[in-house]
Write an enzyme that holds these catalytic residues in place. Structure first.
Site, PDB file in Angstrom:
ATOM      1  N   ARG A 128       0.829  -1.207   0.000  1.00  0.00           N
ATOM      2  CA  ARG A 128       0.000   0.000   0.000  1.00  0.00           C
ATOM      3  C   ARG A 128       0.867   1.261   0.000  1.00  0.00           C
ATOM      4  O   ARG A 128       0.494   2.280  -0.586  1.00  0.00           O
ATOM      5  CB  ARG A 128      -0.923  -0.013   1.228  1.00  0.00           C
ATOM      6  CG  ARG A 128      -1.878   1.168   1.279  1.00  0.00           C
ATOM      7  CD  ARG A 128      -2.927   1.005   2.360  1.00  0.00           C
ATOM      8  NE  ARG A 128      -2.431   1.319   3.692  1.00  0.00           N
ATOM      9  CZ  ARG A 128      -3.166   1.225   4.798  1.00  0.00           C
ATOM     10  NH1 ARG A 128      -4.401   0.796   4.744  1.00  0.00           N
ATOM     11  NH2 ARG A 128      -2.655   1.546   5.970  1.00  0.00           N
ATOM     12  N   ARG A 134       2.022   6.965   2.279  1.00  0.00           N
ATOM     13  CA  ARG A 134       2.021   7.102   3.735  1.00  0.00           C
ATOM     14  C   ARG A 134       3.346   6.641   4.326  1.00  0.00           C
ATOM     15  O   ARG A 134       3.737   5.481   4.164  1.00  0.00           O
ATOM     16  CB  ARG A 134       0.871   6.284   4.346  1.00  0.00           C
ATOM     17  CG  ARG A 134      -0.470   6.947   4.223  1.00  0.00           C
ATOM     18  CD  ARG A 134      -1.583   6.087   4.770  1.00  0.00           C
ATOM     19  NE  ARG A 134      -1.396   5.680   6.168  1.00  0.00           N
ATOM     20  CZ  ARG A 134      -2.311   5.041   6.871  1.00  0.00           C
ATOM     21  NH1 ARG A 134      -3.468   4.713   6.315  1.00  0.00           N
ATOM     22  NH2 ARG A 134      -2.073   4.710   8.128  1.00  0.00           N
TER      23      ARG A 134
HETATM   24  P1  AMP Z   1      -5.145   4.437  10.331  1.00  0.00           P
HETATM   25  O1  AMP Z   1      -5.365   5.271   9.104  1.00  0.00           O
HETATM   26  O2  AMP Z   1      -6.432   3.952  10.949  1.00  0.00           O
HETATM   27  O3  AMP Z   1      -4.146   3.332  10.101  1.00  0.00           O
HETATM   28  O4  AMP Z   1      -4.493   5.403  11.427  1.00  0.00           O
HETATM   29  C1  AMP Z   1      -3.229   6.003  11.221  1.00  0.00           C
HETATM   30  C2  AMP Z   1      -2.717   6.545  12.545  1.00  0.00           C
HETATM   31  O5  AMP Z   1      -3.603   7.557  13.033  1.00  0.00           O
HETATM   32  C3  AMP Z   1      -2.624   5.542  13.676  1.00  0.00           C
HETATM   33  O6  AMP Z   1      -1.412   4.799  13.629  1.00  0.00           O
HETATM   34  C4  AMP Z   1      -2.697   6.460  14.910  1.00  0.00           C
HETATM   35  O7  AMP Z   1      -1.460   7.113  15.118  1.00  0.00           O
HETATM   36  C5  AMP Z   1      -3.685   7.503  14.450  1.00  0.00           C
HETATM   37  N1  AMP Z   1      -5.073   7.114  14.816  1.00  0.00           N
HETATM   38  C6  AMP Z   1      -6.084   6.782  13.966  1.00  0.00           C
HETATM   39  N2  AMP Z   1      -7.203   6.492  14.643  1.00  0.00           N
HETATM   40  C7  AMP Z   1      -6.907   6.645  15.964  1.00  0.00           C
HETATM   41  C8  AMP Z   1      -7.643   6.447  17.165  1.00  0.00           C
HETATM   42  N3  AMP Z   1      -8.919   6.028  17.148  1.00  0.00           N
HETATM   43  N4  AMP Z   1      -7.003   6.700  18.345  1.00  0.00           N
HETATM   44  C9  AMP Z   1      -5.722   7.115  18.368  1.00  0.00           C
HETATM   45  N5  AMP Z   1      -4.971   7.286  17.278  1.00  0.00           N
HETATM   46  C10 AMP Z   1      -5.535   7.047  16.067  1.00  0.00           C
END
Ligand code: AMP
Length: 191
Positions: A128, A134
């Site tokens: 990805r 990212r």
């Molecule tokens: P994701 O896109 O869901 O993989 O999220 C990317 C990053 O955003 C994660 O590794 C966290 O650092 C932060 N993040 C996303 N959702 C949350 C959440 N519900 N609580 C805390 N950090 C979050």
């Protein structure tokens, strides 16, 4: 209202499946990761704060994340339901979500948990990274950290919904269509 928590480790396919589910059920998609990334892009104060955690593979603090999520839900008073993608990630967030929805006379309908082995997650995230750009997908050490944080802090959230009889485990290996069908079957079973 149909309110779905789409759960699973990084790379499990939450974003991909959310896109299909919102179309089929006419739901609002709330991905906390996407909202953080939009804030980072926009150079907001929240974005600057979130970036300092995201770059290390750590969770953004509960207080900040919960406030942001509640504000996003409140922006959609006419929604037929929500998909919470990447939220809640801690038991405190799960509690806050229940309380918040409760104040609106709403509740979570189901937690759908995508189950994918760790080796496959790592492979998918590195793949990805080539298209997502990212940084947190491109570095194996950050990927490992995110998986470790998932196992220690986020995995217990399953139990929270298990206790409420709202938990559904979905085998996350197969074609996008096959996995989507499994999710739809689980949703049909609650309606
Ligand atoms: P994701 O896109 O869901 O993989 O999220 C990317 C990053 O955003 C994660 O590794 C966290 O650092 C932060 N993040 C996303 N959702 C949350 C959440 N519900 N609580 C805390 N950090 C979050």
């Amino acid at each position: 209202m149909l309110n779905i928590v789409l759960f699973g480790p990084p790379g499990a396919g939450k974003g991909t499946q959310s896109e299909r589910l919102i179309e089929k059920y006419n739901l609002v998609h709330l991905s906390t990761g996407d909202i953080f990334r939009a804030n980072i892009k926009g150079g907001t104060e929240l974005g600057v704060l979130a970036k300092s955690y995201i770059d290390k593979g750590q969770l953004v603090p509960d207080e900040v994340t919960i406030k942001m999520l509640e504000s996003e839900v409140s922006k959609c008073p006419d929604a037929k339901g929500f998909i919470f993608d990447g939220f809640p990630r801690t038991s405190a967030q799960a509690d806050a979500l229940d309380n918040f929805l409760g104040t609106k006379g709403e509740h979570i309908s189901i937690m759908l948990a995508l189950d994918v082995p760790e080796q496959e997650l790592k492979k998918r995230l590195l793949e990805r990274a080539k298209v997502s750009g990212r940084a947190d997908d491109a570095d194996p050490a950050i990927i490992q950290k995110r998986i470790d944080v998932y196992n220690s802090e986020t995995f217990p959230v399953k139990e929270y919904y298990q206790k409420q009889n709202k938990f559904s485990d979905i085998y996350g290996i197969g074609s996008i269509e096959e996995i989507f069908d499994r999710l739809v079957n689980a949703i049909n079973n609650i309606q």
